[in-house]
Scaffold this motif. Structure first.
Motif, PDB file in Angstrom:
ATOM      1  N   UNK A 242       1.528   6.892  -6.560  1.00  0.00           N
ATOM      2  CA  UNK A 242       0.511   7.882  -6.948  1.00  0.00           C
ATOM      3  C   UNK A 242       1.038   9.300  -6.781  1.00  0.00           C
ATOM      4  N   UNK A 243       1.694   9.527  -5.639  1.00  0.00           N
ATOM      5  CA  UNK A 243       2.223  10.875  -5.384  1.00  0.00           C
ATOM      6  C   UNK A 243       3.293  11.233  -6.414  1.00  0.00           C
TER       7      UNK A 243
ATOM      8  N   UNK B  90       2.418   1.839  -3.362  1.00  0.00           N
ATOM      9  CA  UNK B  90       1.362   2.293  -4.277  1.00  0.00           C
ATOM     10  C   UNK B  90       1.018   3.752  -4.028  1.00  0.00           C
ATOM     11  N   UNK B  91       0.975   4.107  -2.756  1.00  0.00           N
ATOM     12  CA  UNK B  91       0.674   5.481  -2.366  1.00  0.00           C
ATOM     13  C   UNK B  91       1.764   6.434  -2.864  1.00  0.00           C
TER      14      UNK B  91
ATOM     15  N   UNK C   9       0.833  -1.210   0.000  1.00  0.00           N
ATOM     16  CA  UNK C   9       0.000   0.000   0.000  1.00  0.00           C
ATOM     17  C   UNK C   9       0.863   1.255   0.000  1.00  0.00           C
ATOM     18  N   UNK C  10       1.936   1.214   0.795  1.00  0.00           N
ATOM     19  CA  UNK C  10       2.792   2.395   0.897  1.00  0.00           C
ATOM     20  C   UNK C  10       3.446   2.712  -0.449  1.00  0.00           C
TER      21      UNK C  10
END
Lengths: 513, 263
Positions: free
Chosen positions: B104-105, B100-101, B97-98
């Motif tokens: 995105x950023x 992926x986050x 998740x991290x």
């Protein structure tokens, strides 16, 4: 003895030193104590008034309840740490030839002094309020207060004895026994809520019952009942003897450093470690709700990130607790009291949003390096923070409205809906806006932390009142149809949210880590 | 000689009147790994934080790929990857998740996020822990997650502050291989480290920072010459000689003009 005093003064200096040497000296500490004086006095008057018109059984129950509560805290404390040890004490004192009894005695003294330092004055004025309400001279507060000190000493000793037993006899389920004692000590309190409850304090020979009976004798100016005097002596003397017999048992290996910071301070390292522990422990359950970074827009991504954070770091439990307190304090479930509870629920939840905001400033702010070293900037991050707070406020108060409509078949008035929806939006807005500007130092007594807490709560309440005011204004100018009022409310909420998001975006543009 | 990818000129920075940087200048070129070494408090982390936009200098010029980052402090970050010393990570997210986050950023296309995340987790031996919260990972694993986050968007400029701390030898080897591969593909890597043997083997050039100034930059041969340590002198010998010789500079701080002054 001299080493006990040295250890005791070290603990005192460690714990109270930072607050007394702080920017405002002892003023913040004194202020905090003074805040509780009016409520202490009011509590004493309430107890006194209840006891004055009650029969002996009920009066003992009323007085025993807070004492049982105090004992429950002591037993809960014994389930966890039980001894206030700081890491430096482990490194430098407990590796020396300090006898366990010397250390435990110092700890006992420290706990008693801290307890009296924090709540002694408030307890004193509560005792004064009680004796004055009972029509007794003010000097009668002294024996009442002395009884309270003896009881506090008994509770603290009980807690230490249980810790010693737990460490020394690790095969015996001491924690289970402590939990059972906790249930037994607090169980009769149910009779105060429901007089038909079969078990009452006066029926059981509990320590809280004995001390409550002695306190009632002081309040009524009657001679102390012999049985209760003996019972109190047995409890206090017995635990003192038990403590003396056990306190030289070596238990250092079973203690953990629990005192991480001084009064009013926040030890970020220890707090982060605890937070990490909670997150890791809850991980098996909480990761079942997935965070999907490959979906949605930027603001949606950040909103979901914050919701996942609050879900996984355990903050959600805290929000749920606030929601339950809010619902219970609102009187939901009692006839006719439900609608008036909207304000209570809303206010409680805006307080929760204030604490969530402080929590973010302490534990999450540093993670912003990830966003700030990218080309996107932090605007979406703060918009997401605002929306997540609004969503949490709405979701946490929703059960109240469901309960209200389900139990009382009431049609919730539109003003209540306006307050319910607008308050969390306003609280989220104020929180996100403040957090773009305020950087907290690790101090729970800092004005910045108190300011965040105060303004987020105030903003939430004012937002709710503004929405209600818009509806009242619409009615005043002749908009009476329910559909028209709902449209006006929707328009206001959308405009208010848009204004909040725009403002937060502007403020975030100049955010500095 | 190509144009420098990173160009720092006359950087000055102080904290509450205490000087951290006193006219530091530095250049790093494409396809090279430049090591930044120096004693504690020399100004290495301050330099890196200024470069990645987390701090503003009191005075000086910072150019990344020819762009003045003080004029446009955002756009250049698209090409930048950063791994801080002791990175704070959102412990409540899983590595998957991290990353992926961060993807995105870092404007990684949504349809590439899953594949890239999966690739990095596999390469860095993090796949078995992919779906556990970061809070449950060891210190070394967290460092690897932070490294993966720094390179997820395949940056052309990579800034690393003590990247190897807490990572086991196999993990260190893995990271070094990755850094060399990135430099080989044209990226500029600026790495601050206290591990002189690593710097000696990994970096093409090394800059030695002391008292907020760059006291020497070059490959090992050039530094040996400057330090007069002979051909057998290690980077450690060079470092000790040069930092001992460098006194606390008696320099006049440039006067401020407005918020901060540029050359």
């Amino acid at each position: 003895m001299s080493r006990t005093l040295t250890l005791f003064t070290y603990k005192l200096r460690f714990f109270f030193g930072p607050a007394l040497r702080g920017r405002f000296g002892p003023l913040a500490y004194v202020g905090l104590i003074l805040i509780f004086l009016p409520s202490g006095f009011a509590f004493g008057i309430t107890l006194g008034t209840t006891v004055r018109g009650a029969d002996t059984t009920t009066a003992i129950g009323v007085l025993a309840s807070p004492l049982a509560g105090l004992l429950s805290f002591g037993l809960l404390y014994a389930l966890g740490a039980g001894v206030t040890a700081h890491a430096s004490e482990f490194d430098f004192f407990l590796t020396a030839d300090v006898r366990p009894r010397e250390y435990l005695a110092a700890d006992l003294l420290f706990q008693l002094v801290s307890l009296l330092g924090a709540g002694g004055l408030a307890a004193g004025v509560a005792a004064l309020g009680m004796v004055l309400t009972m029509g007794r001279p003010a000097v009668a507060a002294l024996p009442l207060f002395s009884l309270l000190i003896v009881y506090a000493f008994f509770v603290l000793m009980t807690s230490q004895v249980l810790v010693i037993l737990r460490v020394r006899f690790h095969r015996i389920p001491v924690r289970l026994v402590s939990a059972a004692l906790l249930v037994v000590s607090i169980f009769p309190a149910a009779s105060l809520a429901d007089p038909a409850f079969p078990v009452r304090f006066a029926d059981l020979p509990l320590p809280s019952t004995a001390f409550a009976a002695l306190g009632l004798a002081v309040l009524r100016g009657a001679p102390a009942p012999i049985f209760d005097v003996l019972l109190a002596l047995v409890y206090a003397g017995g635990i003192a003897l038990g403590w003396y017999a056990l306190s030289d048992t070596y238990i250092v290996h079973g203690l953990r450093p629990t005192m991480s910071a001084g009064f009013g301070q926040v030890d970020m390292g220890s707090r982060m470690e605890i937070q990490r522990h909670i997150t890791a422990r809850l991980g098996g359950v909480t990761t079942r709700v997935r965070f999907r970074p490959d979906r949605g827009g930027d603001t949606s991504l950040m909103t979901r990130l914050h919701l996942v954070r609050i879900w996984r770091d355990g903050s959600i439990l805290f929000v749920a607790l606030f929601a339950i307190i809010g619902i219970l304090s609102s009187g939901a479930g009692r006839n006719g009291a439900g609608l008036a509870g909207v304000a209570a629920v809303t206010q409680t939840l805006t307080l929760a949003l204030g604490i969530l905001a402080i929590n973010w400033a302490f534990y999450e702010r540093d993670n912003l390096w990830i966003v700030l070293t990218s080309a996107k900037g932090p605007a979406a991050y703060f918009r997401g923070l605002m929306l997540s707070f609004a969503a949490i406020g709405l979701a946490a108060s929703a059960p109240f409205f469901i309960l209200l409509t389900a139990t009382q078949s009431l049609r919730v008035p539109i003003e209540s809906l306006a307050v319910w929806i607008a308050s969390p939006i306003a609280g989220g807005f104020v929180a996100a806006a403040l957090l773009t500007r305020i950087k907290l130092k690790p101090s729970a007594l800092s004005f910045a932390a108190l300011g965040i807490f105060f303004f987020v709560s105030l903003g939430g309440i004012l937002g709710g009142l503004a929405a209600e005011g818009v509806l009242l204004a619409a009615r005043a100018i002749g908009v009476l149809a329910a559909e028209a009022q709902a449209t006006i409310l929707l328009g206001f909420l959308l405009a208010f949210s848009a204004l909040g998001l725009w403002t937060v975006t502007r403020l975030a543009a100049t955010f500095r880590l | 000689m190509p144009l420098p990818a990173i160009e720092l000129q006359q950087l000055w920075k102080s904290y509450d009147g205490q000087p951290a940087l006193q006219g530091l200048s530095l250049e790093a070129y494409p396809s090279e790994i430049l090591g930044l070494i120096g004693p504690n408090g020399a100004g290495k982390t301050t330099t890196l934080k200024i470069l990645v936009g987390l701090l503003r200098p009191d005075y000086g010029i910072v150019r990344v790929q020819g762009h003045d980052v003080l004029v446009d402090p955002v756009a250049y970050k698209a090409e930048l990857g950063y791994m801080p010393e002791a990175p704070t990570l959102p412990e409540y997210l899983t590595p998957t998740e991290f990353l992926g986050y961060v993807g995105r950023i870092r404007n990684l296309p949504k349809d590439r996020i899953a594949a890239r995340t999966s690739e990095l987790l596999k390469v860095l031996d993090l796949a078995p822990k992919a779906d556990e919260t970061i809070a449950s990972l060891s210190k070394g694993m967290k460092a690897k997650v932070a490294f993966a986050a720094a390179i997820i968007h395949e940056p052309s400029i990579l800034v690393l502050d003590e990247p190897l701390i807490g990572i086991d030898p196999a993990g260190q080897h893995l990271l070094k291989e990755r850094l060399m591969a990135m430099a080989g593909a044209g990226a500029t890597v600026l790495v601050s480290t206290h591990q002189l043997d690593t710097a000696e083997r990994l970096c093409r050039r090394v800059a030695i920072v002391n008292h907020g100034r760059n006291i020497a930059t070059g490959d090992l041969a050039a530094l040996r010459t400057q330090a007069h340590t002979g051909e057998e002198g290690s980077l450690e010998d060079v470092f000790l000689r040069l930092t001992e010789e460098a006194d606390v500079p008696v320099v006049e701080r440039p006067r401020r003009r407005g918020w901060f002054r540029r050359g």
